[in-house]
Design a protein around this motif. Structure first.
Motif, PDB file in Angstrom:
ATOM      1  N   GLU A   1       0.829  -1.208   0.000  1.00 29.77           N
ATOM      2  CA  GLU A   1       0.000   0.000   0.000  1.00 29.77           C
ATOM      3  C   GLU A   1       0.863   1.257   0.000  1.00 29.77           C
ATOM      4  OE1 GLU A   1      -3.345   0.421  -0.359  1.00 29.77           O
ATOM      5  OE2 GLU A   1      -3.192  -1.721  -0.831  1.00 29.77           O
ATOM      6  N   ASP A   2       2.153   1.079   0.293  1.00 30.55           N
ATOM      7  CA  ASP A   2       3.108   2.183   0.296  1.00 30.55           C
ATOM      8  C   ASP A   2       3.131   2.834  -1.098  1.00 30.55           C
ATOM      9  OD1 ASP A   2       5.277   3.838   0.485  1.00 30.55           O
ATOM     10  OD2 ASP A   2       6.617   2.335   1.373  1.00 30.55           O
ATOM     11  N   LEU A   3       3.128   4.156  -1.133  1.00 30.72           N
ATOM     12  CA  LEU A   3       3.108   4.821  -2.443  1.00 30.72           C
ATOM     13  C   LEU A   3       4.504   5.023  -3.019  1.00 30.72           C
ATOM     14  CD1 LEU A   3       0.215   7.369  -1.879  1.00 30.72           C
ATOM     15  CD2 LEU A   3       0.272   5.497  -3.538  1.00 30.72           C
ATOM     16  N   LEU A   4       5.530   4.726  -2.221  1.00 36.67           N
ATOM     17  CA  LEU A   4       6.885   4.916  -2.722  1.00 36.67           C
ATOM     18  C   LEU A   4       7.559   3.571  -2.982  1.00 36.67           C
ATOM     19  CD1 LEU A   4       8.155   7.512  -3.495  1.00 36.67           C
ATOM     20  CD2 LEU A   4       9.352   7.599  -1.309  1.00 36.67           C
ATOM     21  N   VAL A   5       6.880   2.739  -3.751  1.00 39.95           N
ATOM     22  CA  VAL A   5       7.448   1.454  -4.195  1.00 39.95           C
ATOM     23  C   VAL A   5       7.129   1.296  -5.681  1.00 39.95           C
ATOM     24  CG1 VAL A   5       7.132   0.327  -1.946  1.00 39.95           C
ATOM     25  CG2 VAL A   5       5.338   0.153  -3.689  1.00 39.95           C
ATOM     26  N   PHE A   6       7.902   0.441  -6.338  1.00 36.94           N
ATOM     27  CA  PHE A   6       7.557   0.102  -7.720  1.00 36.94           C
ATOM     28  C   PHE A   6       6.461  -0.945  -7.714  1.00 36.94           C
ATOM     29  CE2 PHE A   6      12.216   1.131  -8.241  1.00 36.94           C
ATOM     30  CZ  PHE A   6      12.018   2.306  -8.958  1.00 36.94           C
ATOM     31  N   ARG A   7       5.455  -0.709  -8.507  1.00 35.87           N
ATOM     32  CA  ARG A   7       4.394  -1.716  -8.653  1.00 35.87           C
ATOM     33  C   ARG A   7       4.537  -2.469  -9.971  1.00 35.87           C
ATOM     34  NH1 ARG A   7       0.499  -1.256  -4.823  1.00 35.87           N
ATOM     35  NH2 ARG A   7      -1.040  -2.469  -5.978  1.00 35.87           N
ATOM     36  N   HIS A   8       5.312  -1.922 -10.883  1.00 43.31           N
ATOM     37  CA  HIS A   8       5.480  -2.556 -12.197  1.00 43.31           C
ATOM     38  C   HIS A   8       6.939  -2.763 -12.573  1.00 43.31           C
ATOM     39  CE1 HIS A   8       1.190  -2.122 -13.024  1.00 43.31           C
ATOM     40  NE2 HIS A   8       1.311  -0.974 -12.394  1.00 43.31           N
ATOM     41  N   TYR A   9       7.796  -1.851 -12.154  1.00 42.38           N
ATOM     42  CA  TYR A   9       9.212  -1.960 -12.524  1.00 42.38           C
ATOM     43  C   TYR A   9       9.926  -2.968 -11.627  1.00 42.38           C
ATOM     44  CZ  TYR A   9      14.059  -0.898 -13.610  1.00 42.38           C
ATOM     45  OH  TYR A   9      15.377  -1.008 -13.976  1.00 42.38           O
ATOM     46  N   ASP A  10       9.882  -4.219 -12.076  1.00 38.81           N
ATOM     47  CA  ASP A  10      10.636  -5.286 -11.416  1.00 38.81           C
ATOM     48  C   ASP A  10      11.902  -5.438 -12.261  1.00 38.81           C
ATOM     49  OD1 ASP A  10      11.672  -7.576 -10.388  1.00 38.81           O
ATOM     50  OD2 ASP A  10       9.976  -8.866 -10.942  1.00 38.81           O
ATOM     51  N   ALA A  11      12.979  -4.796 -11.820  1.00 37.15           N
ATOM     52  CA  ALA A  11      14.193  -4.679 -12.650  1.00 37.15           C
ATOM     53  C   ALA A  11      14.689  -6.024 -13.155  1.00 37.15           C
ATOM     54  CB  ALA A  11      15.289  -3.964 -11.860  1.00 37.15           C
ATOM     55  N   GLU A  12      14.490  -7.086 -12.347  1.00 35.90           N
ATOM     56  CA  GLU A  12      15.041  -8.405 -12.722  1.00 35.90           C
ATOM     57  C   GLU A  12      14.082  -9.232 -13.574  1.00 35.90           C
ATOM     58  OE1 GLU A  12      18.048  -8.518 -12.186  1.00 35.90           O
ATOM     59  OE2 GLU A  12      18.049  -6.835 -10.765  1.00 35.90           O
ATOM     60  N   ARG A  13      12.868  -8.765 -13.744  1.00 36.24           N
ATOM     61  CA  ARG A  13      11.905  -9.551 -14.536  1.00 36.24           C
ATOM     62  C   ARG A  13      12.357  -9.638 -15.998  1.00 36.24           C
ATOM     63  NH1 ARG A  13       5.470  -8.201 -15.353  1.00 36.24           N
ATOM     64  NH2 ARG A  13       5.114  -9.721 -17.033  1.00 36.24           N
ATOM     65  N   VAL A  14      12.243 -10.823 -16.562  1.00 37.07           N
ATOM     66  CA  VAL A  14      12.678 -11.017 -17.946  1.00 37.07           C
ATOM     67  C   VAL A  14      11.467 -11.008 -18.881  1.00 37.07           C
ATOM     68  CG1 VAL A  14      13.791 -12.635 -19.552  1.00 37.07           C
ATOM     69  CG2 VAL A  14      14.709 -12.332 -17.227  1.00 37.07           C
TER      70      VAL A  14
END
Ligand code: XUL
Ligand code: CO
Length: 438
Positions: free
Chosen positions: A17-30
């Motif tokens: 619920e934190d607004l200062l997190v990535f919800r889509h940018y998972d840097a390691e996702r391929v």
């Protein structure tokens, strides 16, 4: 010393619920064989994020930043050092792999060019020591050829060749500095290369001057062994009424005229496309189609405002469509996504810089994931390919190969009583298809 003591490194936490997190940018996702980090190659810019104090033409700066004033006093070099330290803290906490700068962003201008060069070298040594400690690289450097009054009537396109020479000296030094820092690209945005009135402007002459300037830069690049890509950033107007590098097509024509199309690619900016009356997707598609797509300045304009508002990206659909073109062209190479974007003036807190970049990175990541899924689904690509199937048949092939004259074609139509029947373009169906993924 921390400049952002209240901000923890930003994590990927889609359920939080934190607004200062990535919800889509998972840097390691391929996706499509590469991680999101490798695809997007995000960069933070110095100028809007660390140099601009929140001023506009009606009012003074609104941001209080330790590296712009305050503790440490007014010593310009001390402040510049703080600015660099603050920048690398933000890069690390955001987890961006790249940054971009103008020479005058990282070092103040001296009283002479010699002094300006020395100041830049001294401050870039501090940048380099941060680069050694953090895993952050230089996406591109560029020279500010628009801020100082000497450039009011242009740099390369100035009526005075001494201004051309001064600009050449500045670019030489900045290109060499970019090379020293291992920059992946070098950018030339035609700051004041344009005109406000043709009453005092010799357009043909100025084009020749600009062509010469760009040839000199390319020559020097090879002389010093810089392997990065030279990029031109189109923009149709602002600050001048008519900028010469109007849009991707205008720059491509210019590069061909001056035999520079092999030396330069484009740094395309979303808001500049909007100002030129194009969808960003169009500019990307045009550049890809002509082999000159290089990099992206990520931001957005406002559909009702006719100027460069440089807001942070927030429309995943726009980015999905741009990504489609980028991925069709083979993805990013030396380029990346540089946030040439700034806060709104009332967003006065340093934490707003994080909210802005996190939102931008998430938006572009969403676009990438959606575009990759559309390509993997395959229906959009198949539909488009099938629409042109006739061109793989004998008639289409012969036309393109130059084996059919107008005479031949007229004979073919008359002899066969041809009356072509339209096939549906299915735009609405394709829009629905795209909407399933964004
Ligand atoms: C101006 C602009 C510049 C360039 C670099 O509109 O976009 O910040 O990106 O000079
Ligand atoms: Co830009």
């Amino acid at each position: 010393m921390s400049f952002f003591p209240d901000v923890e490194p930003i994590r990927y936490a889609p359920e939080s619920e934190d607004l200062l997190v990535f919800r889509h940018y998972d840097a390691e996702r391929v996706v499509l064989g590469k991680t999101l980090r490798e695809h997007a190659r995000f960069a933070v810019c110095f100028w809007h994020t660390f140099c601009w104090p929140g001023s506009d033409v009606f009012g003074a700066g609104t941001f209080e930043r330790a590296w712009l004033s305050g503790a440490g006093g007014g010593d310009a070099v001390k402040l510049a050092e703080k600015k660099i330290d603050a920048a690398f803290e933000l890069f690390a906490k955001l987890g961006v792999p790249f940054f971009c700068f103008h020479d005058r962003d990282v070092a103040p201008e001296g009283d002479t060019l010699r002094e300006s060069h020395a100041l830049l070298d001294r401050l870039l040594a501090r940048v380099e020591s941060h680069m050694d400690r953090h895993d952050v690289r230089l996406l591109w450097g560029t020279a500010n050829l628009f801020g100082h009054p000497r450039y009011a009537a242009g740099a390369a396109t100035n009526p005075d060749p001494e201004v051309f020479a001064y600009a050449a000296a500045q670019v030489k030094h900045c290109l060499e500095a970019t090379h020293r820092l291992g920059g992946a690209n070098y950018v030339l945005w035609g700051g004041r290369e344009g005109y406000d009135t043709l009453l005092n402007t010799d357009l043909a002459r100025e084009a020749d001057q600009l062509g010469r300037f760009l040839a000199l830069v390319a020559e020097h690049k090879h002389r010093i062994g810089f392997r990065g890509t030279l990029l031109i950033e189109p923009k149709p107007f602002e600050p001048t009424k008519h900028q010469y590098d109007f849009d991707a097509a205008a720059v491509f024509a210019f590069l061909q005229k001056y035999d520079l199309a092999r030396e330069y690619k484009l740094n395309l900016e979303v808001n500049h496309a909007t100002l030129a009356g194009h969808d960003f997707q169009h500019e990307v598609a045009y550049a890809v189609a002509n082999g000159i797509f290089g990099s992206v300045d990520a931001n957005r304009g406002d559909p009702r405002l006719g100027w460069d508002t440089d807001q942070f990206p927030n429309d995943p659909r726009e980015w999905a469509l741009a990504w489609l073109e980028i991925l069709r062209g083979g993805g990013m190479h030396s380029g990346g996504f540089n946030f040439d974007a700034k806060l709104r003036r009332p967003s006065v807190d340093a934490v707003d810089l994080f909210h802005a970049h996190v939102g931008g990175m998430d938006t572009i990541a969403r676009g990438l994931v959606a575009a990759a899924a559309i390509l993997e689904d395959g229906r959009l690509e198949r539909f488009r390919a099938e629409r042109y199937l006739g061109w793989d048949q004998p008639l289409g092939r012969d036309i393109l190969a130059g084996r059919q004259s107008l005479e031949d074609l007229a004979g073919h139509v008359l002899a066969n009583d041809l009356e072509p029947q339209p096939d549906s373009g299915r735009q609405e169906m394709l829009e629905n298809l795209v909407a399933r993924f964004v």
